[in-house]
Design a protein around this motif. Structure first.
Motif, short mmCIF file in Angstrom:
data_model
loop_
_atom_site.label_atom_id
_atom_site.label_comp_id
_atom_site.label_asym_id
_atom_site.label_seq_id
_atom_site.Cartn_x
_atom_site.Cartn_y
_atom_site.Cartn_z
N TYR A 86 0.83 -1.20 0.00
CA TYR A 86 0.00 0.00 0.00
C TYR A 86 0.88 1.27 0.00
CZ TYR A 86 -3.13 3.68 1.28
OH TYR A 86 -3.82 4.87 1.27
N LEU A 87 1.92 1.26 0.83
CA LEU A 87 2.81 2.43 0.90
C LEU A 87 3.50 2.66 -0.45
CD1 LEU A 87 4.36 1.89 4.45
CD2 LEU A 87 2.67 3.61 3.80
N ASP A 88 3.93 1.58 -1.09
CA ASP A 88 4.54 1.72 -2.42
C ASP A 88 3.55 2.35 -3.39
OD1 ASP A 88 6.96 0.70 -1.75
OD2 ASP A 88 6.52 -1.36 -2.41
N LEU A 89 2.30 1.90 -3.31
CA LEU A 89 1.26 2.39 -4.22
C LEU A 89 1.07 3.90 -4.06
CD1 LEU A 89 -1.00 1.24 -6.16
CD2 LEU A 89 -2.52 1.35 -4.19
N ILE A 90 0.87 4.37 -2.82
CA ILE A 90 0.57 5.80 -2.66
C ILE A 90 1.82 6.68 -2.84
CG2 ILE A 90 -1.48 5.43 -1.22
CD1 ILE A 90 0.19 6.39 1.19
N ALA A 91 3.00 6.09 -2.66
CA ALA A 91 4.22 6.88 -2.85
C ALA A 91 4.52 7.08 -4.33
CB ALA A 91 5.40 6.18 -2.17
N THR A 92 4.01 6.19 -5.18
CA THR A 92 4.43 6.25 -6.58
C THR A 92 3.32 6.59 -7.57
OG1 THR A 92 4.06 3.87 -6.72
CG2 THR A 92 6.33 4.58 -6.28
N THR A 93 2.04 6.35 -7.20
CA THR A 93 0.97 6.57 -8.20
C THR A 93 -0.25 7.25 -7.57
OG1 THR A 93 0.33 4.32 -7.67
CG2 THR A 93 1.17 4.68 -9.88
N SER A 94 -1.13 7.75 -8.45
CA SER A 94 -2.42 8.25 -7.99
C SER A 94 -3.31 7.05 -7.74
CB SER A 94 -3.07 9.11 -9.06
OG SER A 94 -2.26 10.22 -9.33
N THR A 95 -4.01 7.05 -6.66
CA THR A 95 -4.95 5.95 -6.37
C THR A 95 -6.02 6.48 -5.43
OG1 THR A 95 -5.24 3.86 -5.19
CG2 THR A 95 -3.35 5.15 -4.54
#
Ligand SMILES: O=C(O)CCC(=O)C(=O)O
Length: 289
Positions: A86-95
């Protein structure tokens, strides 16, 4: 095109307990406390990498913003995923995925040593420090907090746009009876359906990392994540006994009464009835503009 009637939330660079009590806590007005958390260990320590190194394997609930839909609540879970992913997701992309009211401190109690409770107010709910995480473009639908606590929302990473309305405007926001929500999309308001919304005088700010926003008891809040990031919320019970009793009534209304009526009548039918009641009530309010 009509716009929401908003004024900037006052900003304070430095504030004493007396100034805060007189200017904001007593009159129940919001304020941004600029760089309030600069002296906290969390400022340097709490990064995406740090959280990942601590609890990447924790399975966490994540949420979307489908709060206004019938039968959903702003705390409805949509999915589960590993905290690290989850942290990787919000650090790298819009979601649109957010983590809402996450009590990370149950999992890592030592994190409680990394921040301080602002000594400008009393009666903190020290058992309930919560964290909020969100990806860029995610949002929290407008609502007010069921327990009617004052909230200190401290941003650690990323920027968010915040819109607030005082409790006196609940009927102009077409509040659904027995709930803490309404059907209005504050990010894209439909003034044809909800014309009385124009009369509600709200506040807005962009909360930046390091800043703490004081959201007074009963205030409606809408939050849009301009960037992926995370924040801590510290909550304090209001001074007034009436408010504290009222929060008990609200908790009963939402968790017992609303829930049972919904089961009895059917989710969609009860939702439509609440929407109709909200519109009728809004139409009966005195004209403010
Ligand atoms: O910052 C967020 O994502 C939500 C904050 C919020 O709704 C709250 O503190 O009650």
């Amino acid at each position: 095109m009509a716009a929401l009637n908003l004024i900037p939330i006052p900003i304070s660079e430095e504030i004493s307990r007396e100034e805060f009590q007189k200017g904001f806590a007593k009159p129940n007005k919001p304020v941004v406390l600029k760089n309030y958390s600069l002296g906290w260990p969390a400022r340097k320590k709490w990064t995406f990498e740090y959280f990942k190194s601590q609890h990447a394997d924790l399975m966490v609930p994540v949420y979307k913003e489908a709060f206004a839909n019938s039968g959903t609540s702003y705390t409805s879970t949509d999915n589960k995923m590993l905290f690290g992913d989850y942290l990787d997701l919000i650090a790298t992309t819009s979601t649109h995925y957010r983590m809402f009211l996450f009590n990370i401190f149950k999992h890592i109690p030592s994190l409680c040593n990394d921040f301080f409770y602002p000594d400008i107010i009393d009666r903190y709910l020290t058992k309930y420090p919560f964290m909020f995480f969100g990806g860029a473009t995610s949002w929290v639908d407008v609502h007010y907090d069921l327990d009617l606590s004052h909230v200190f929302l401290t941003q650690f990473y990323g920027k968010k746009r915040v819109i607030l309305f005082g409790p006196e405007y609940s009927n102009y926001l077409y509040r659904h009876p027995l709930t803490v929500s309404c059907n209005i999309d504050i990010g894209n308001p439909d003034f044809e359906c909800y014309p009385r919304l124009k009369e509600a005088q709200g506040y807005e700010c962009t909360l930046d990392s390091g800043d703490t926003l004081f959201i007074p008891t009963g205030y409606w809040h809408y939050i849009y994540y301009l960037e992926g990031g995370f924040a801590l919320s510290l909550r304090a019970r209001p001074d007034s006994l009436t408010k504290r009793l009222l929060s008990g009534v609200k908790i009963f209304n939402l968790t017992i009464l609303d829930h049972h009526i919904s089961r009895f009548l059917g989710v969609q039918r009860w939702y439509n009835m609440k929407e109709k009641m909200a519109v009728n009530t809004a139409n009966k309010q005195p004209k403010l503009l």
